[in-house]
Design an enzyme around this catalytic site. Structure first.
Site, PDB file in Angstrom:
ATOM      1  N   HIS A  72       2.385   0.562  -3.716  1.00  0.00           N
ATOM      2  CA  HIS A  72       3.555   0.111  -4.476  1.00  0.00           C
ATOM      3  C   HIS A  72       3.316  -1.233  -5.156  1.00  0.00           C
ATOM      4  O   HIS A  72       2.600  -2.082  -4.661  1.00  0.00           O
ATOM      5  CB  HIS A  72       4.814   0.055  -3.590  1.00  0.00           C
ATOM      6  CG  HIS A  72       4.680  -0.803  -2.365  1.00  0.00           C
ATOM      7  ND1 HIS A  72       5.501  -0.650  -1.284  1.00  0.00           N
ATOM      8  CD2 HIS A  72       3.839  -1.801  -2.035  1.00  0.00           C
ATOM      9  CE1 HIS A  72       5.187  -1.531  -0.353  1.00  0.00           C
ATOM     10  NE2 HIS A  72       4.171  -2.240  -0.791  1.00  0.00           N
ATOM     11  N   ASN A  73       3.920  -1.360  -6.335  1.00  0.00           N
ATOM     12  CA  ASN A  73       3.905  -2.583  -7.137  1.00  0.00           C
ATOM     13  C   ASN A  73       2.538  -2.931  -7.722  1.00  0.00           C
ATOM     14  O   ASN A  73       2.343  -4.030  -8.243  1.00  0.00           O
ATOM     15  CB  ASN A  73       4.418  -3.790  -6.339  1.00  0.00           C
ATOM     16  CG  ASN A  73       5.825  -3.618  -5.831  1.00  0.00           C
ATOM     17  OD1 ASN A  73       6.540  -2.721  -6.267  1.00  0.00           O
ATOM     18  ND2 ASN A  73       6.233  -4.451  -4.900  1.00  0.00           N
TER      19      ASN A  73
END
Length: 347
Positions: free
Chosen positions: A257-258
């Site tokens: 994620h991210n």
């Protein structure tokens, strides 16, 4: 060799046509009409074959070559047997790939697995989904509510497109893949079994063990990206996971994620990119590279295969090792260890 059952040739190309298309120089104009009908490795060649050689170090088998034409660098021209059309170019592999795409267009981009066009009666499409004319949805595919898909896109068998996902034009969503919480550009290829937009691995210590942190971000995939089979791209936690234009990702890669990946990157199989890593443009990562979370890799960096990264990598540098460090430093360390291990034992 090519199999006409799987990859049908578009037509034959003459040596002169290949020269004009690629910008190569035809060494002997008398062979301008030599007809190429297939592509092959230089070690095999064959009737009607086009082959390529990039430099003398790869020219060991040229003396026995059987082919119609060869794309090669200027330093190996004299090694090519008589009767073979020689096309001289500083980038023979790139020219070879260009002609290969023209000869076998079905091998250059994914096609419908079943040969169907239009919407299969065996697919499930929510009534609120919006599909432009020219979309192909194959048997067993599931398209959720409020999905939008652009013309020319193929959704292969048993693919699942989740709620409100947006997919551009001329994309390919492979069989058994899952795409959710994603905004996808044009000409994106997602291969078999990939998982795009699942929740990231985010937990916080709780009284009874780890408790999930909600992951409410998206995955944004820009134009011309390719994602390999069984690769996972997690959606962002509160920001977005972003993959930049024309980046190519191999099979079995984990993108957490991210993560933000720039344009034109190449990421080989079995790489693991931890959460909130930022990768610049035109970065190359060898197989089994591992990146710890929150690192930054500068544009143009090259990361050697099987390296483990605990520190940021400056732009343009080449790093290797475990833990990874600049290539020259890594090579000095390897040399020092070899020197120590080669000392004769006393007594």
């Amino acid at each position: 060799m090519s199999d006409p059952v799987f990859f049908v040739r578009s037509r034959r190309y003459t040596a002169l046509e290949i020269a004009n298309l690629t910008g190569a120089e035809l060494a002997d104009s008398r062979l301008a009409q030599a007809a190429v009908s297939t592509i092959a490795p230089v070690s095999e060649g064959g009737e009607g074959a086009l082959v390529f050689v990039d430099g003398k170090r790869n020219a060991g088998t040229l003396g026995e070559l059987r082919a119609v034409a060869i794309l090669c660098t200027a330093d190996v021209v004299d090694l090519v047997p008589a009767g073979i059309a020689v096309l001289v170019t500083p980038q023979p592999q790139a020219a070879f790939a260009q002609i290969g795409r023209l000869l076998f267009p079905a091998a250059a981009s994914p096609r419908s697995l079943t040969g169907e066009t239009g919407i299969s009666p065996s697919a499930h499409i929510h009534p609120t989904a919006k599909l432009e004319p020219g979309v192909t949805v194959e048997p067993g595919a599931v398209i959720g509510a409020h999905v939008a898909i652009g013309s020319g896109t193929i959704v292969a068998p048993n693919a699942v497109i989740g709620l409100s996902t947006q997919i551009g034009r001329d994309c390919f969503i492979g069989p058994n893949s899952t795409v959710q919480c994603a905004l996808i550009g044009n000409k994106v290829v997602i291969h078999n079994g990939a998982s795009i937009g699942r929740e990231g691995f985010g937990f916080v210590a709780g009284r009874s063990g780890p408790e999930r942190i909600p992951q409410i971000g998206r995955v944004i995939i820009q134009d011309n990206v390719e994602i390999g089979a069984n690769t996972t791209v997690d959606r962002g936690a509160m920001a977005d996971t972003i993959i930049g234009e024309s980046t190519k990702i191999d099979n079995l890669v984990q993108i957490a994620h991210n993560v933000r990946i720039g344009r034109g990157c190449v990421i080989a199989g079995h790489c693991g990119i931890s959460g909130s890593v930022t990768i610049g443009d035109y970065v190359m990562m060898g197989g089994r590279v591992g990146l710890a979370d929150h690192l930054t890799v500068g544009s143009g960096a090259r990361l050697a295969a099987a390296s483990g990264f605990m520190n940021d990598v400056p732009a343009g540098e080449v790093w290797a090792g475990l833990p990874a460090r600049p290539m020259m430093e890594f090579m000095r360390d390897v040399a020092a260890i070899r020197k120590l291990s080669s000392k004769p034992k006393k007594g």
